[in-house]
Design an enzyme around this catalytic site. Structure first.
Site, PDB file in Angstrom:
ATOM      1  N   HIS A  90       0.823  -1.202   0.000  1.00  0.00           N
ATOM      2  CA  HIS A  90       0.000   0.000   0.000  1.00  0.00           C
ATOM      3  C   HIS A  90       0.866   1.265   0.000  1.00  0.00           C
ATOM      4  O   HIS A  90       0.553   2.245  -0.640  1.00  0.00           O
ATOM      5  CB  HIS A  90      -0.905  -0.012   1.236  1.00  0.00           C
ATOM      6  CG  HIS A  90      -1.833   1.143   1.332  1.00  0.00           C
ATOM      7  ND1 HIS A  90      -3.107   1.113   0.808  1.00  0.00           N
ATOM      8  CD2 HIS A  90      -1.680   2.373   1.855  1.00  0.00           C
ATOM      9  CE1 HIS A  90      -3.685   2.260   1.020  1.00  0.00           C
ATOM     10  NE2 HIS A  90      -2.851   3.054   1.657  1.00  0.00           N
ATOM     11  N   GLU A  95      -7.903   6.921  -5.820  1.00  0.00           N
ATOM     12  CA  GLU A  95      -7.498   5.871  -4.890  1.00  0.00           C
ATOM     13  C   GLU A  95      -8.506   4.737  -4.939  1.00  0.00           C
ATOM     14  O   GLU A  95      -9.598   4.904  -5.467  1.00  0.00           O
ATOM     15  CB  GLU A  95      -7.499   6.427  -3.455  1.00  0.00           C
ATOM     16  CG  GLU A  95      -6.315   7.306  -3.131  1.00  0.00           C
ATOM     17  CD  GLU A  95      -5.170   6.526  -2.545  1.00  0.00           C
ATOM     18  OE1 GLU A  95      -5.218   5.279  -2.588  1.00  0.00           O
ATOM     19  OE2 GLU A  95      -4.235   7.161  -2.034  1.00  0.00           O
ATOM     20  N   HIS A 138     -10.438   1.660  -2.414  1.00  0.00           N
ATOM     21  CA  HIS A 138     -10.705   1.209  -1.045  1.00  0.00           C
ATOM     22  C   HIS A 138     -11.499  -0.087  -1.138  1.00  0.00           C
ATOM     23  O   HIS A 138     -12.655  -0.149  -0.734  1.00  0.00           O
ATOM     24  CB  HIS A 138     -11.473   2.294  -0.273  1.00  0.00           C
ATOM     25  CG  HIS A 138     -10.936   2.508   1.098  1.00  0.00           C
ATOM     26  ND1 HIS A 138     -11.727   2.829   2.168  1.00  0.00           N
ATOM     27  CD2 HIS A 138      -9.673   2.444   1.581  1.00  0.00           C
ATOM     28  CE1 HIS A 138     -10.966   2.958   3.250  1.00  0.00           C
ATOM     29  NE2 HIS A 138      -9.724   2.736   2.921  1.00  0.00           N
ATOM     30  N   ASN A 139     -10.864  -1.107  -1.701  1.00  0.00           N
ATOM     31  CA  ASN A 139     -11.594  -2.312  -2.066  1.00  0.00           C
ATOM     32  C   ASN A 139     -11.882  -3.245  -0.905  1.00  0.00           C
ATOM     33  O   ASN A 139     -13.022  -3.620  -0.674  1.00  0.00           O
ATOM     34  CB  ASN A 139     -10.808  -3.087  -3.129  1.00  0.00           C
ATOM     35  CG  ASN A 139     -10.475  -2.222  -4.328  1.00  0.00           C
ATOM     36  OD1 ASN A 139     -11.189  -1.259  -4.599  1.00  0.00           O
ATOM     37  ND2 ASN A 139      -9.403  -2.525  -5.018  1.00  0.00           N
ATOM     38  N   ARG A 173      -8.483  13.932   1.109  1.00  0.00           N
ATOM     39  CA  ARG A 173      -7.315  14.461   1.826  1.00  0.00           C
ATOM     40  C   ARG A 173      -6.059  14.450   0.957  1.00  0.00           C
ATOM     41  O   ARG A 173      -5.059  15.059   1.319  1.00  0.00           O
ATOM     42  CB  ARG A 173      -7.074  13.668   3.114  1.00  0.00           C
ATOM     43  CG  ARG A 173      -8.121  13.898   4.184  1.00  0.00           C
ATOM     44  CD  ARG A 173      -7.688  13.346   5.539  1.00  0.00           C
ATOM     45  NE  ARG A 173      -7.477  11.909   5.528  1.00  0.00           N
ATOM     46  CZ  ARG A 173      -8.422  10.990   5.675  1.00  0.00           C
ATOM     47  NH1 ARG A 173      -9.672  11.365   5.848  1.00  0.00           N
ATOM     48  NH2 ARG A 173      -8.145   9.706   5.648  1.00  0.00           N
ATOM     49  N   GLN A 196      -9.544   8.367  10.889  1.00  0.00           N
ATOM     50  CA  GLN A 196      -9.767   9.258   9.747  1.00  0.00           C
ATOM     51  C   GLN A 196      -9.627  10.737  10.129  1.00  0.00           C
ATOM     52  O   GLN A 196      -9.479  11.075  11.287  1.00  0.00           O
ATOM     53  CB  GLN A 196     -11.180   9.032   9.214  1.00  0.00           C
ATOM     54  CG  GLN A 196     -11.419   7.635   8.703  1.00  0.00           C
ATOM     55  CD  GLN A 196     -10.661   7.363   7.428  1.00  0.00           C
ATOM     56  OE1 GLN A 196     -10.796   8.076   6.464  1.00  0.00           O
ATOM     57  NE2 GLN A 196      -9.839   6.335   7.430  1.00  0.00           N
TER      58      GLN A 196
END
Lengths: 259, 980
Positions: free
Chosen positions: B231, B306, B308-309, B329, B535
């Site tokens: 990642h 991006e 986010h799977n 962000r 977050q």
């Protein structure tokens, strides 16, 4: 000539503040974005402005209910300032979340002292929807909607916009007083159900004003249609001013003449 | 009293929209014995209150007196009565209750300060005939997700569960014995710690500490694992690969050799395009959180996409919610901070009608995943006030266990704010939300495969976002940026502080006091604080002289800003907890110590059976079927839930047409409201072509993204691309082989078009492990494109405008039915995948751009899924006008530009081929000559005209009608499948 002074109120979750400010500045107002904390701390005074605009957004996440927490903040922390502001004949406009705030604080329709008489609740479809709607103008009283064509075209974008009143008597009173400003209609002005009435509002009501016509709230977004390029069919129509611009002009014009 | 329970429900006679929605969903599950569902909102409040105060909280805050009733501490039983079932859903301990902060604020605004905590729950009263099994299905499939929620069993136990306090954390330094560990033990340490480090990496770490003659702390090991995760460091793309190709024709090789070494795939393909093209308007590429290009004299724009799977597979709402929150962000953390101006989203799911009985254990149904993901994006994007303007939704069985959720954000920033540089002595300031145990191991988790146990093991990786926290933070950051209060900014994403601070300080040195980090609750260890992925947090590098002003500015808008350390000149990462050194690593080892390994990759060209059916005489039915294909049909249900007009800049909306419901090719947004300059955004994605050849999938994706820009009136002058590779496990040579081939396709085609990449991301290990087999997703490349448009008043939309106008096809049609949706109707794949003839495509694009800037084009739509037939139908029903088309006027060559089998010219091939670089164009009759003059030397055909009637008619090569339909019926077919 003195420019009309506009306070565009913001707080956590406000998100249409900049385009609302842009719409006012386009009609030559002096606009300021003001965080509610500054008004509560008395670093800024509400009475220094002619117009209070409460823009769209999701203040405090719309947690509990849309606009509720900001409505309470106005009721409990700025009540006296708001009373004086209104007494002096100044103007208030609430758009989308701002309308929800005005209704839930009792500033609209505004019969009793900060007492809620109507509400804006979750859409019948149970989901947020963004779509363009036709609005028919029903009020001679509202100073914000003078000189508008009978039918205008604006976008709505909300999940909690279904207008309901406390009881039948309230609805009759609003009608009689000319406080119902906009109803959702089709392109010819006929009142129709979903999707023309995007949220299932009682009596197709999209916007109302107080008894003086100076406090005005609506679910659709006039600030998103001030320029021809914002109309969904501008490519076919070409060069016409946005339907929403006149609303801002009216506020500024009134402030210039009377405030 | 100390604990209060408040139940809020609609008054009789008020339409319960939530209850009605669930009733409909229950029906969708195939259960038709429920006649009523009512929704009740529950608040559990902890605090010393008088009854009068509690009532006041209800009446002034929690209850809408116009439409709702409430019960204070009701005695209602949770037990079910016959035909009356009560299900109450509450958050698990430790999961953030998204409403708590606001309710606490609301209570304080009433002048009541004694409430310390609020936890909400949702109660559903279901009336109907249900077996316990059916009730369980309804609960599990619709009402709760056990990862973050539970069903309340007993009121008494519940309150201690809700308000139970975490034990205080007692500091104890933990070290792991690496020095004496065997290989087996090394791997055990990696697995048990969920580090996802392989043996070579563990050995490298062991060697490093051997030289230091000590064992690592848990914090050090975690830091290395985070930094070295796929990642964060993209070791596959940056590593060494031995690549082999086995193809039937040597002309199809990506290089002249069939086997070669690649030292850094990213640098050899994607980044190489940008490097070679040297576009002066590329401001900052591949180094910041997003890629930056020039917009106008004062501003630049930046773009990042991006994925986010894995989180979205397990908790669709939370996963997508934090996915979009995270990518927002990225622009905010680019340069010195960009203001987000719009979002994009692209999803791949399993088929929404997938049979429940086929669903593997531990997997949510595709329809539920889709609904949750859309809600998650809707919630975060709308609340942030960022319009979501472009995207795509695709479906395939192989996404059932592993959906793909791509989220993108474009931002705008003043030119002079495009670069950052932290300085020695700057304070490290953490701003935004507090740190909790949520999201621990997200970065490493995404580096492994999903299994049916993922939901148990990795639940910490799932979380829910708080968009208002992020919006508040965004507003102040931009204000602080404009008065120059900080030198650098970055976001806390995967890897949390470890990755954000470690990355920002890698050329300097870092010292952090972890106990200074503000926590959501007690009990976090120093390591948890350091790697938590909570977050809505960002890191600023602030010169000491500005710190007081900065903290006041944040406080003024109720956002926390805390100094947690400073940047040093030690070139080391030093972390302390209450004065104890808990991590001391050399930056050079952390960022450059990853051992390079050679991975094997092989691409073997597959051979599919060529379908042998004859051309059907009447193709009307096939057009209807294609329009109802999930990949092609209307996505209005999704699009309407996003606010695509907030900020007021939308010029070409995602839904266009006479009734605002047609599919726009690309979106155009004007970020500066008094300027005519705009940004066009589009995307290309088509995993079906990748089954045949990933190289041409990449080529087709790029062509699609670019031709959409042309279709709305843009040019290729200033276009930038983003690549997002979602692939399976890169340690398996076949997966990696197709990835490599796709990357070379990206290089050749993007270079050919002269269009640079500015940023990208890969998400590998998208596989789902069943008992004895693994299902990998189809290798899926998303190409996103942004273009600067000089004058948005030149924009073109896709729907037909005026009866009598001429209809043209521009571009060459080949019998490229391989991977087409038409073949799919017959259950076939074929081999003749669409190619891209870059030289011809460039000529077509530039001619059409010239024609649109001269005002010669009334409508234009690109040909993609379903071919020109679908394109024409969409143009017709979106404009509510008919069309007559003559296939014999369509330029068609039986042989592809790249060697391939020859095939005959047939009506169905012309109509449904998905050949690239083609457009259908509407032109006014009096502009015919001028338009055709511009197209000189380019294949085009005047194929028909717009008719005032509502008929859609196609005349075949033999002159007979082969498609005859009413546009209303076509539209219904297109709208019905996903109209939920």
């Amino acid at each position: 000539m003195r420019k009309a002074r506009v306070c565009v109120l913001r707080t956590a979750g406000t998100n249409c503040d900049q385009e609302t400010a842009f719409a006012f500045s386009k009609v030559d107002a002096q606009v300021e974005l003001v965080h509610i904390n500054r008004l509560i701390e008395r670093k800024k005074a509400l009475l220094d402005y002619d117009i209070l605009a409460i823009p769209g957004g999701f203040t405090y996440g719309d947690d509990v209910a849309a606009g509720k927490i900001l409505a309470n903040e106005l009721r409990f922390k700025l009540k006296e300032d708001l009373k004086r502001f209104i007494q002096r004949g100044k103007l208030i406009i609430g758009i989308c979340n701002g309308f929800q705030v005005l209704v839930k604080s009792g500033l609209l329709p505004g019969q009793d002292d900060f007492k809620q008489e109507a509400s804006l609740i979750i859409n019948d479809s149970a989901r947020f929807e963004d779509r363009w709607v036709y609005l028919k103008n029903f009020s001679n009283k509202c100073i914000w909607t003078r000189n508008l064509p009978e039918i205008i075209y604006l976008p709505v974008a909300h999940g909690e916009g279904k207008f309901v009143v406390k009881d039948k008597a309230t609805l009759i009173r609003l009608n009689k007083n000319g406080q119902i400003v906009f109803r959702y209609s089709d392109e010819k002005g006929k009142l129709k159900s979903y999707p023309y009435n995007p949220n299932g509002s009682q009596d197709n009501i999209a916007g109302i004003c107080d008894e003086t016509g100076r406090i005005f709230g609506l679910m659709p977004h006039p600030e998103r249609h001030i320029d021809f390029l914002q109309h969904p069919h501008w490519i076919k129509r070409k060069n016409k001013e946005g339907d929403g611009l006149q609303i801002f002009k009216n506020g500024i014009e009134y402030a210039r003449l009377y405030l | 009293m100390f604990l209060w329970r408040i139940e809020v429900k609609d008054k009789p006679g008020i339409f319960d929209a939530i209850g009605e929605g669930i009733k409909k969903d229950i029906l969708d599950l195939g259960i038709n014995t429920v006649w009523d569902v009512r929704f009740v909102q529950v608040y559990n409040i902890k605090g010393e209150l008088t009854e009068e105060q509690a009532k006041r909280i209800c009446e002034e805050l929690l209850v809408d007196r116009i439409t709702q009733d409430y019960y204070l501490n009701p005695n209602h039983n949770l037990k079910n009565a016959p035909n009356n079932f009560i299900i109450e859903v509450a958050y698990n301990p430790g999961v953030m209750d998204p409403v708590e902060d606001s309710v606490l604020k609301g209570i304080r605004d009433l002048g009541i300060d004694s409430v310390t905590s609020v936890k909400t729950a949702k109660k559903y009263i279901i009336k109907g005939k249900l077996s316990p099994h059916q009730l369980r299905i309804i609960s599990e499939k619709l009402l709760y997700n056990k990862l973050i929620q539970h069903i309340v069993k007993s009121r008494f136990r519940e309150s201690s569960l809700l308000f139970g306090t975490e034990p205080r954390y007692q500091f104890k330094l933990i070290t792991l014995d690496l020095l004496n560990a065997s290989d087996k033990e090394l791997m055990r340490i990696s697995k048990e710690g969920q580090l996802f480090l392989n043996l070579f990496e563990m050995r490298a770490i062991k060697d490093y500490f051997k030289r230091l003659k000590r064992n690592p702390t848990d914090c050090e090991l975690e830091t290395i694992a985070q930094t070295w995760s796929e990642h964060c460091i993209h070791k596959t793309f940056k590593g060494r690969i031995l690549y082999q190709e086995r193809l039937k024709d040597a002309k199809l090789l990506v290089k002249t050799r069939s086997s070669f070494y690649i030292n850094n795939l990213l640098k050899s393909t994607i980044m190489k395009v940008t490097q070679q093209l040297k576009k002066p308007w590329c401001v900052s590429v591949f180094k910041d959180n997003s890629g930056i290009i020039r917009f106008d004299k004062r501003y630049n724009i930046c773009f990042k996409v991006e994925t986010h799977n894995h989180p979205s597979a397990l908790e669709p709402f939370g996963g997508a919610n934090t996915g979009i929150g995270g990518v927002i962000r990225d622009p905010l953390g680019t340069g010195l901070g960009a203001k987000p101006i719009f979002n994009t989203d692209v999803f791949c799911f399993g088929p929404p009608d997938y049979p429940f009985y086929k669903l593997p254990k531990g997997i949510l149904h595709p329809k539920r995943i889709m609904k949750g993901v859309v809600s998650g994006v809707r919630d975060y994007g709308n609340k942030m006030g960022i319009p979501t303007v472009n995207g795509a939704v695709l479906f395939h069985e192989r996404f059932v266990g592993n959906p793909l959720v791509y989220c993108g954000t474009v931002g705008i920033l003043p030119k002079e704010k495009s670069f950052k540089k932290p300085k020695v002595g700057d304070l490290i300031v953490l701003v935004g939300g507090r740190t909790g145990r949520d999201g621990i191991h997200g970065a490493t988790f995404s580096s492994g495969e999903l299994t049916h146990e993922s939901e148990r093991i990795s639940s910490g990786a799932v979380q829910i976002g708080n968009p208002i926290q992020e919006k508040k933070m965004l507003d102040v950051i931009l204000a602080a940026r404009d008065i120059h209060l900080y030198n650098a900014i970055t976001d806390c994403g995967g890897g949390g502080l470890s990755s954000a601070v470690g990355e920002m300080g890698k050329d300097l040195g870092v010292k952090v006091d972890l106990e200074k980090v503000p926590l959501k609750y007690e009990g976090l260890s120093y390591t948890e604080i350091w790697i938590s992925e909570s977050q809505e947090r960002m890191i600023l590098s602030v010169p000491p002289k500005n710190i007081d002003r900065l903290i006041k500015l944040f406080k003024d808008e109720n956002v926390e800003a805390t100094v947690i350390g400073e940047f040093t000149n030690t070139k080391r990462l030093k972390l302390y907890y209450q004065g104890n050194l808990v991590c001391d690593l050399k930056m050079s080892f952390l960022h450059k110590g990853l051992p390079k390994r050679t991975k094997k990759a092989i691409f073997i060209q597959p051979k599919f059976k060529e379908p042998g059916f004859a051309c059907p005489d009447d193709l009307t039915d096939y057009l209807f079927k294609l329009l109802s294909n999930y990949n092609i049909c209307s996505k209005e249900w999704v699009i309407r839930q996003y606010d695509h007009e907030v900020q007021g800049g939308s010029v070409l909306k995602p839904l266009v047409g006479i009734n605002n419901d047609g599919p726009s090719d690309a979106a155009i947004v004007r970020p500066i409201l008094d300027s005519k300059k705009g940004v066009i955004v589009s995307c290309g994605i088509n995993f079906r072509f990748g089954f045949i050849d990933p190289y041409w999938m990449a080529g087709s994706c790029i062509d699609e993204a670019l031709r959409q820009i042309i279709a709305v009136g843009g040019s290729l002058k200033e276009v930038a691309l983003l690549d997002n590779f979602c692939w399976g496990n890169p340690d398996k040579p076949d997966r990696l082989g197709s990835l490599v081939r796709a990357a070379y396709g990206c290089y050749d085609i993007a270079k050919g078009f002269g269009v640079p990449f500015i940023s990208g991301k890969d998400s590998l290990n998208n596989e789902f492990k069943l008992k004895n087999k693994t299902i990998a997703i189809p290798g899926t490349l998303l190409i996103s494109a942004i273009a600067v448009m000089e004058d948005v008043t030149k924009a073109i939309s896709m729907y037909l405008k005026t009866p009598g106008d001429l209809i043209y096809i521009v571009g060459m049609t080949y019998p490229e039915l391989g991977g087409s949706h038409y073949y799919e109707l017959f259950g076939k794949m074929g081999n003749n995948v669409p190619k891209v003839d870059v030289n011809l495509a460039k000529k077509i694009f530039s001619a059409l751009n010239k024609a649109s800037s001269l005002g010669l084009i009334k409508a234009m739509h690109d040909c993609s899924e379903g071919g020109m037939a679908v394109t024409c139908a969409e143009m017709a029903f979106s404009g509510n006008l008919g069309m007559e088309i003559f296939l014999k006027e369509v330029p068609f060559i039986s042989k592809s530009p790249i060697p391939d089998s020859r095939s005959q010219k047939r009506d169905d091939f012309i109509l449904f081929s998905e050949s690239n670089s083609r457009f259908i164009v509407e032109v006014e009759r009096k502009k015919q000559k001028e338009f055709e003059r511009i197209l000189k030397g380019i294949p085009f055909g005047l194929i028909g005209c717009v008719s005032p009637k509502k008929d859609f008619r196609v005349y075949g090569l033999n002159g007979k009608i082969c498609i005859n339909a009413n546009i209303k019926d076509l539209k219904v077919a297109w709208q019905r499948p996903l109209r939920w």
